[in-house]
Design a protein around this motif. Structure first.
Motif, mmCIF file in Angstrom:
data_model
loop_
_atom_site.group_PDB
_atom_site.id
_atom_site.type_symbol
_atom_site.label_atom_id
_atom_site.label_comp_id
_atom_site.label_asym_id
_atom_site.label_seq_id
_atom_site.Cartn_x
_atom_site.Cartn_y
_atom_site.Cartn_z
ATOM 1 N N ASN A 1 0.119 4.119 0.740
ATOM 2 C CA ASN A 1 -0.256 5.011 1.834
ATOM 3 C C ASN A 1 0.355 4.582 3.166
ATOM 4 N N CYS A 2 0.297 3.267 3.473
ATOM 5 C CA CYS A 2 0.739 2.839 4.806
ATOM 6 C C CYS A 2 1.787 1.729 4.772
ATOM 7 N N CYS B 1 -5.301 0.568 6.113
ATOM 8 C CA CYS B 1 -5.697 1.977 6.126
ATOM 9 C C CYS B 1 -7.008 2.206 5.366
ATOM 10 N N CYS C 1 -6.510 -2.065 0.730
ATOM 11 C CA CYS C 1 -5.604 -2.191 1.871
ATOM 12 C C CYS C 1 -6.431 -2.368 3.133
ATOM 13 N N CYS D 1 0.846 -1.188 0.000
ATOM 14 C CA CYS D 1 0.000 0.000 0.000
ATOM 15 C C CYS D 1 0.887 1.246 0.000
HETATM 16 ZN ZN LIG Z 1 -2.769 1.080 3.446
#
Ligand SMILES: [Zn+2]
Length: 431
Positions: free
Chosen positions: A208-209, A225, A222, A206
Motif C-alpha cells: 500500500n505505501c 499506513c 505496516c 507494504c
Molecule cells: Zn503501509
C-alpha cells in the motif's frame, strides 16, 4: 431439453461455428501428437468469434484460480471438492491457462454448468471481465523467473482494479501473502484463508505505501499506513483444517506436503461458497493422488520413482519440504528452455544445504549450473545423463540398505518444467 442442447442453442451461429471449427482443429492437433490440442482449438475459435469466451461463460458458475504457485493443483482440488454438487464441471486440466486455453476448456464441455479454470496471473483482469466469475481464488504472488521480477507489483495493482470493478464476485484469498491481501481487499466479498507463505523475498514492503513490513510468525503489519493481515476464517493447523465455525477436522490427504494442505483448505473455502458441506468436499479431496503427473509414483526396473515438478525458487523450497527422508537418493534436474526461463540464477535463491549427507544426483541440460550451486552449498552429488543412470544409482543404494525391515529401492525426482516433461516422456508419459 437437456443442459447440453440448451447451452448450444443459446450460442449465436458464429460462436457455434467457432466452437465446432476450434474443436476440429484440436482433434487434428491431438492426432499430430502435439499435446491435447486445447490451445490451438481455442485460438482458432477466438479468431472466428472474438467474444467467444464471454459467450461460452454466460449462464455458468465460473471459478478462476490464479497465483504464481499451486494453480494447477488447486484447480484440480477445487474440481474434486465440488464433485458433491453432482454437476458436470469444465476445467482446463492440462494447464493451458490463457484466453485460448480457457475458451477451449469451456467449448469442450458445453453442458457443464460449473467451470473451474486455472488462469495465468497476467490474464486475470481480462478473464474476470469476460467470464464474470462467481469466485476468484488468489493463492500467492512471487516472481516466477528472474526476467519477470518487476512485474509482480504491477500485477497486484491490476488484480486490485479488476476485483474492485466486479463487486458481485467472491474472492477467496490467501491472507498470509501481503501482495495478495492488498489486491483482494478492494473486492466486495472476500473469504480470507491462512494459506501460508513459504517464499517471502518478494513481500518485505507494504504494497500500500512501500514502508518496511513488520512480521511476527505468519502475522504482518505496516506501521506507516496501518495495513495488516486480515482476520482469517479458514486456516491450516498442522494436518487439520480450522473452519469458520472454529472446528478442527483432520485433512488426511493423499497428496504430500504443506503446500498441498494449504491448497486443500482453499478448495474447502471455495466448496463452502457453493454450499458443499466440508465433510463431503473433504472426502473427495482425499481421493486426489496426482496432478498432471506431479507427485506421481512410477516403477522402473524395481525402483519406485516419485516425480515432483517445481518451476521457480518458491516451488523448489516447497518441494524440498516434501522429500522423503534419507537414504533415498534425490535426482535434481534443471533445463533452461523457453518455458523454464533462460536464466538459471534463480538456483542461488534456493537453500540446498538440507540435502547434505544424502545421495544426490544431478541431471538436466543445465546440470553444470546446478552442480556449481551445490558445490557452493557443500552438497556432495553425482552427475547423471538420464533417468536410467539415476535409477541404477538408486538400485545400488537400495541394495546396500536392503535387509530385514528394509523397503524397496526408491528415487525422488525434482525437476523444473521441461526437464520434468522429458523424464515423464522417458518413463512412458506417466499420469
Ligand atoms: Zn503501509
Amino acid at each position: 431439453m437437456d443442459d447440453n442442447t440448451q447451452h448450444r442453442t443459446r450460442l449465436p451461429m458464429r460462436a457455434r461455428l467457432a466452437t465446432t471449427v476450434g474443436g476440429a482443429a484440436a482433434t487434428v492437433s491431438r492426432l499430430a501428437g502435439k499435446g491435447d490440442g486445447s490451445v490451438i482449438g481455442g485460438i482458432i475459435g477466438l479468431r472466428l468469434a472474438p467474444d467467444l469466451l464471454s459467450q461460452l461463460a454466460t449462464g455458468r458458475q465460473v471459478v478462476l484460480v490464479t497465483g504464481t504457485n499451486g494453480k494447477t493443483t488447486t484447480t484440480k482440488l477445487i474440481t474434486a471438492a465440488l464433485a458433491p454438487l453432482g454437476s458436470k464441471i469444465a476445467s482446463n486440466i492440462y494447464g493451458a491457462n490463457m484466453e485460448a486455453g480457457l475458451t477451449s476448456a469451456l467449448s469442450r464441455a458445453p453442458d457443464a454448468p460449473v467451470a473451474v479454470l486455472e488462469t495465468d496471473e497476467k490474464y486475470i483482469p481480462a478473464m474476470v471481465k469476460a467470464t464474470r466469475p462467481k469466485v476468484v481464488v488468489l493463492l500467492n504472488l512471487s516472481r516466477d523467473q528472474m526476467d519477470r521480477a518487476a512485474e509482480i507489483w504491477l500485477l497486484a495493482r491490476r488484480w486490485r482494479d479488476a476485483l474492485a470493478a466486479a463487486p458481485d464476485c467472491r474472492v477467496v484469498a490467501n491472507a498470509d501473502d501481503p501482495l495478495v491481501a492488498w489486491a483482494a481487499s478492494a473486492a466486495g466479498k472476500v473469504t480470507w484463508v491462512a494459506a501460508g507463505q513459504r517464499w517471502r523475498e518478494d513481500s518485505w514492503c507494504c504494497p500500500n505505501c512501500g514502508a518496511h513490513l513488520q512480521r511476527e510468525g505468519d502475522d504482518w503489519s505496516c506501521r506507516e499506513c496501518g495495513g495488516r493481515r486480515p482476520p482469517v476464517s479458514w486456516m491450516l493447523y498442522g494436518d487439520e483444517v480450522i473452519d469458520p465455525s472454529g472446528r478442527a477436522t483432520q485433512l488426511g490427504l493423499a497428496l504430500p506436503g504443506r503446500a498441498n494442505r494449504s491448497n486443500a483448505v482453499i478448495a474447502l473455502a471455495v466448496a463452502e461458497a457453493f454450499g458443499v458441506h466440508l465433510s463431503h468436499a473433504l472426502a473427495e479431496l482425499r481421493k486426489v493422488t496426482s496432478v498432471a503427473g506431479r507427485y506421481t509414483q512410477v516403477n522402473r526396473r524395481g525402483c519406485d520413482i516419485r516425480l515432483l515438478l517445481a518451476k521457480n525458487p518458491a516451488g523448489w523450497l516447497e518441494a524440498l519440504d516434501v522429500m522423503v527422508p534419507p537414504p533415498v537418493p534425490v535426482l535434481l534436474a534443471v533445463n533452461a528452455q523457453g518455458p523454464d526461463g533462460k536464466d538459471t540464477s534463480w538456483l542461488w535463491d534456493v537453500d540446498f544445504r538440507r540435502l547434505r549427507g544424502r545421495p544426490i544426483l544431478v541431471g538436466g541440460e543445465r546440470r553444470l549450473d546446478l552442480a556449481v550451486r551445490l558445490e557452493a552449498d557443500e552438497v556432495a552429488f553425482r552427475l547423471v545423463n538420464d533417468i536410467d543412470e539415476a535409477v541404477d544409482a538408486a538400485l545400488a543404494v537400495g541394495a546396500a540398505a536392503a535387509g530385514p525391515g528394509g523397503t524397496a529401492p526408491s528415487l525422488e525426482v525434482l525437476a523444473n518444467y521441461t526437464a520434468f516433461q522429458q523424464y515423464r516422456v522417458a518413463l512412458g508419459r506417466v499420469q
